[in-house]
Design an enzyme around this catalytic site. Structure first.
Site, PDB file in Angstrom:
ATOM      1  N   GLY A   1     -22.749 -51.344  -2.522  1.00 57.29           N
ATOM      2  CA  GLY A   1     -23.352 -50.717  -1.212  1.00 57.29           C
ATOM      3  C   GLY A   1     -23.142 -49.304  -1.370  1.00 57.29           C
ATOM      4  O   GLY A   1     -23.334 -48.566  -2.089  1.00 57.29           O
ATOM      5  N   CYS A   2     -23.470 -48.785   0.020  1.00 60.06           N
ATOM      6  CA  CYS A   2     -23.769 -47.288   0.086  1.00 60.06           C
ATOM      7  C   CYS A   2     -22.488 -46.592  -0.401  1.00 60.06           C
ATOM      8  O   CYS A   2     -22.810 -45.407  -0.687  1.00 60.06           O
ATOM      9  CB  CYS A   2     -24.085 -46.871   1.529  1.00 60.06           C
ATOM     10  SG  CYS A   2     -25.529 -47.759   2.309  1.00 60.06           S
ATOM     11  N   ASN A   3     -21.181 -46.979  -0.377  1.00 53.61           N
ATOM     12  CA  ASN A   3     -20.024 -46.319  -0.910  1.00 53.61           C
ATOM     13  C   ASN A   3     -20.098 -46.299  -2.143  1.00 53.61           C
ATOM     14  O   ASN A   3     -19.164 -45.412  -2.583  1.00 53.61           O
ATOM     15  CB  ASN A   3     -18.702 -46.852  -0.089  1.00 53.61           C
ATOM     16  CG  ASN A   3     -18.776 -48.198  -0.160  1.00 53.61           C
ATOM     17  OD1 ASN A   3     -19.288 -48.943   0.327  1.00 53.61           O
ATOM     18  ND2 ASN A   3     -18.027 -48.721  -1.186  1.00 53.61           N
ATOM     19  N   ALA A   4     -20.853 -46.968  -3.040  1.00 52.47           N
ATOM     20  CA  ALA A   4     -20.534 -47.116  -4.310  1.00 52.47           C
ATOM     21  C   ALA A   4     -20.913 -45.671  -5.116  1.00 52.47           C
ATOM     22  O   ALA A   4     -20.285 -45.624  -6.110  1.00 52.47           O
ATOM     23  CB  ALA A   4     -21.664 -48.055  -4.948  1.00 52.47           C
TER      24      ALA A   4
ATOM     25  N   MET B   1     -19.858 -44.180   3.115  1.00 51.51           N
ATOM     26  CA  MET B   1     -19.185 -45.231   3.627  1.00 51.51           C
ATOM     27  C   MET B   1     -20.122 -46.572   3.519  1.00 51.51           C
ATOM     28  O   MET B   1     -21.207 -46.331   3.204  1.00 51.51           O
ATOM     29  CB  MET B   1     -18.922 -45.300   5.230  1.00 51.51           C
ATOM     30  CG  MET B   1     -20.112 -44.466   6.034  1.00 51.51           C
ATOM     31  SD  MET B   1     -20.191 -42.711   5.604  1.00 51.51           S
ATOM     32  CE  MET B   1     -21.550 -42.277   6.716  1.00 51.51           C
TER      33      MET B   1
END
Lengths: 353, 256
Positions: A140-143, A340
């Site tokens: 997801g976005c935190n990757a 996050m």
């Protein structure tokens, strides 16, 4: 006497996106959305336009349905275009070529491939067949931060060798684009884009070459694990985002950030630059008020959101590129990067120019 | 830390910082700006007090910026103003109640400093003035702050004429919250501190910030800011205790 380890430095950033941009109005019209609640999501999202790869409407002006297979094929096709361009721009900015890359990592959560994206791009870009690789999928976005930790760790352990991270997100291929009430928030938010960073640890490098990556702190909030997730329905993915997520992230944001700062003996006021993931208006507000950041601190976060939407793991690298282009970061300045995403996960990192 | 332009007194929950250059009307020098910033950082880190009182030594609050800080031969440098505004902003972001205790002259940067505070208490003999426009330069970010207190028309008139305003007039205008006799400043400051009651650091800081931003942000955006800030406030131990107590007493409102 042992010498202090040489910190890895981010030497260059390169970005790319599909050529076609849609305004929120364009999408509401294209998908003939009448639901006032969904239209509201689009109007109040603080996004002006997003780069997306969508089919052309048919002769009657109706948007054709894309099945799961078509979406996967689109993910690969677009990833190869924008991923390749982002890597080429990144390497070119540092006057390097693809054969000089020793480690290549990618992050994506918008399509599952086997073999992974690196297998395609190593060939397409002309990297050596001996290049080490890692495909980070589905975080997801935190990757972007998980990827940065991976390449920075490789660089630190292998001084002088070049590690490259590509965050490549084709959100318009991740799930079916539909403007129903449930999908409204999600479909009003995400955009397509790819960003690459080159990381090398070498004692000859200085602040003028790019910021040093000093360390990372992670924090996972188990209680909210199911509040941000992919569902699999009728043979296709759809993304679910709980309403409370922005507030939950705000509530927990100080835990990893203060831990990170404490570790290096720093206070919030010592941080000159904040690179925050463009998750959405609400989560940026939540971070702003919980960390005491100013609108100036989140200017790039806001402008990336406005011009691209949430580009998942690539967002922070787009913001980092904008900060780099401003050329205001001076030697000794500290920066904190925050991303996050699902988990619920907060990933932070400390930079020093 | 040894201040040369400031004096810090710490008594219970109250930290009092005195601008201490009485021979120069407590004028703001770059040393004072730097020391003010260091002092704010220290108060914030130590978090020992909940109230900050700012006052001036020798019967004057502050006469404004120190022109002697500008070397006569060199090209004047803008960075000092930037640094000064940063110090003002630091005070505006303190998680403490801030009170300006004003006796005598409160002019230029001094008025600016007073406006960064949550409350202004003044003696009858105090005077308020933005003299800069008459002198040929600008009243700092007073152009940004004063109108929010007294309205655009009054602020413009006051700044552009450089008129000196008495404490009584300043009270009427909304610059000052409490006026007291010359000998009654300490008592008036004490009464003002008492008026704030129990002080919750986060609530103070967030409320001040939201009021500040209410002039700058459209309603829809502000609503998001408010919700983010309020979410932080209601996660506090204080709010949880409030709810517990209400349930125990079976009464919907807090004990007052």
């Amino acid at each position: 006497m042992t010498r202090a380890p040489v910190p890895p430095r981010i030497l260059a950033v390169g970005t790319s996106h599909p050529p076609r941009a849609y305004t929120q109005d364009d999408l509401v019209r294209l998908f003939r959305c009448e639901d006032p609640k969904v239209r509201q999501f689009f109007e109040s999202s603080h996004i002006q336009r997003r780069h997306l790869v969508l089919p052309e409407p048919d002769a009657d002006g109706v948007m054709p349905d894309e099945d799961g297979g078509a979406l996967l094929a689109k993910h690969l096709r677009v990833s190869l275009e924008i991923g390749r361009e982002a890597v080429e721009r990144c390497l070119e900015a540092n006057r390097r070529t693809a054969v000089e890359v020793d480690f290549f990592a990618t992050t994506t959560s918008t399509g599952f491939l086997c073999p992974g994206l690196t297998a395609y791009l190593i060939e397409a870009l002309g990297m050596r067949s001996s290049v080490h690789r890692a495909d980070i999928v589905g975080m997801g976005c935190n990757a972007g931060m998980n990827g940065l930790l991976t390449v920075a760790s490789f660089a630190a352990a292998n001084p002088g060798r070049a590690a490259l991270l590509l965050a490549c997100e084709v959100c318009s291929a991740a799930y079916v684009f539909e403007l129903t009430a449930r999908a409204g928030v999600v479909n009003s938010l995400f955009g397509d884009g790819a960003a690459a960073v080159l990381v090398v640890a070498d004692e000859r490098l200085t602040a003028a070459d790019g910021p040093a990556v000093l360390g990372f702190e992670s924090h996972i909030v188990h209680a909210a694990r199911d509040e941000m997730r992919f569902d699999f329905e009728n043979g296709r993915f759809s993304f679910y985002l709980g309403w409370e997520i922005p507030y939950l992230i705000g509530e927990h944001i100080r835990t990893p950030v203060l831990r990170l700062l404490d570790r290096f003996g720093l206070k919030r006021r010592d941080i000159s630059h904040w690179v925050v993931h463009s998750g959405g208006k609400k989560v940026v507000d939540a971070i702003k008020y919980n960390l005491g950041l100013t609108e100036h601190d989140v200017r790039h976060t806001r402008s990336v959101l406005r011009d691209f939407g949430n580009i998942s793991s690539a967002s922070i690298l787009f913001s980092l590129e904008k900060l780099t282009r401003e050329r205001i970061a001076g030697e000794g300045d500290y920066g904190v990067v925050i991303a996050m995403g699902p988990g619920v996960s907060i990933e932070t990192g400390l930079l020093r120019w | 830390m040894s201040e040369t332009t400031l004096r810090l007194d710490r008594v219970g929950p109250v930290a009092t910082v005195t601008l201490d250059r009485p021979d120069r009307g407590n004028a703001i020098s770059m040393t004072m700006v730097r020391e003010l910033e260091q002092l704010c950082a220290r108060l914030e880190d130590e978090a020992a007090e909940t109230v900050l009182v700012i006052r001036g030594a020798g019967g004057t609050f502050c006469s404004g910026i120190d022109l002697l800080d500008f070397p006569p031969e060199a090209k004047p440098d803008i960075r000092g103003f930037s640094r000064w505004e940063k110090a003002c902003r630091t005070i505006e972001r303190l998680p403490m109640v801030t009170i300006a205790a004003i006796d005598g002259e409160c002019a230029g940067g001094g008025l600016q400093l007073a406006l960064t505070c949550d409350a202004r208490v003044a003696t009858e003999g105090a005077s308020f003035q933005l003299h800069e426009v008459r002198d040929g330069f600008l009243p700092g970010m007073g152009t940004f702050r004063l109108a929010k207190f007294i309205g655009l028309g009054r602020a413009r008139f006051m700044a552009m004429t450089g008129r000196r305003v008495t404490a009584g007039e300043a009270f009427e205008l909304g610059i000052v919250d409490r006026v007291c006799p010359a000998a009654g400043l300490d008592a008036a400051v004490g009464a003002t501190i008492a008026a704030f009651g129990e002080i919750h650091r986060d609530a103070v800081e967030l409320t001040r910030r939201l009021f500040d931003e209410s002039f700058e942000i459209p309603y829809e955006d502000f609503l998001g800011c408010f919700l983010a800030a309020q979410h932080r406030a209601i996660q506090s131990e204080a709010f949880k205790a409030l709810v517990r107590e209400a349930h125990e007493r079976g009464v919907p409102r807090p004990r007052r």
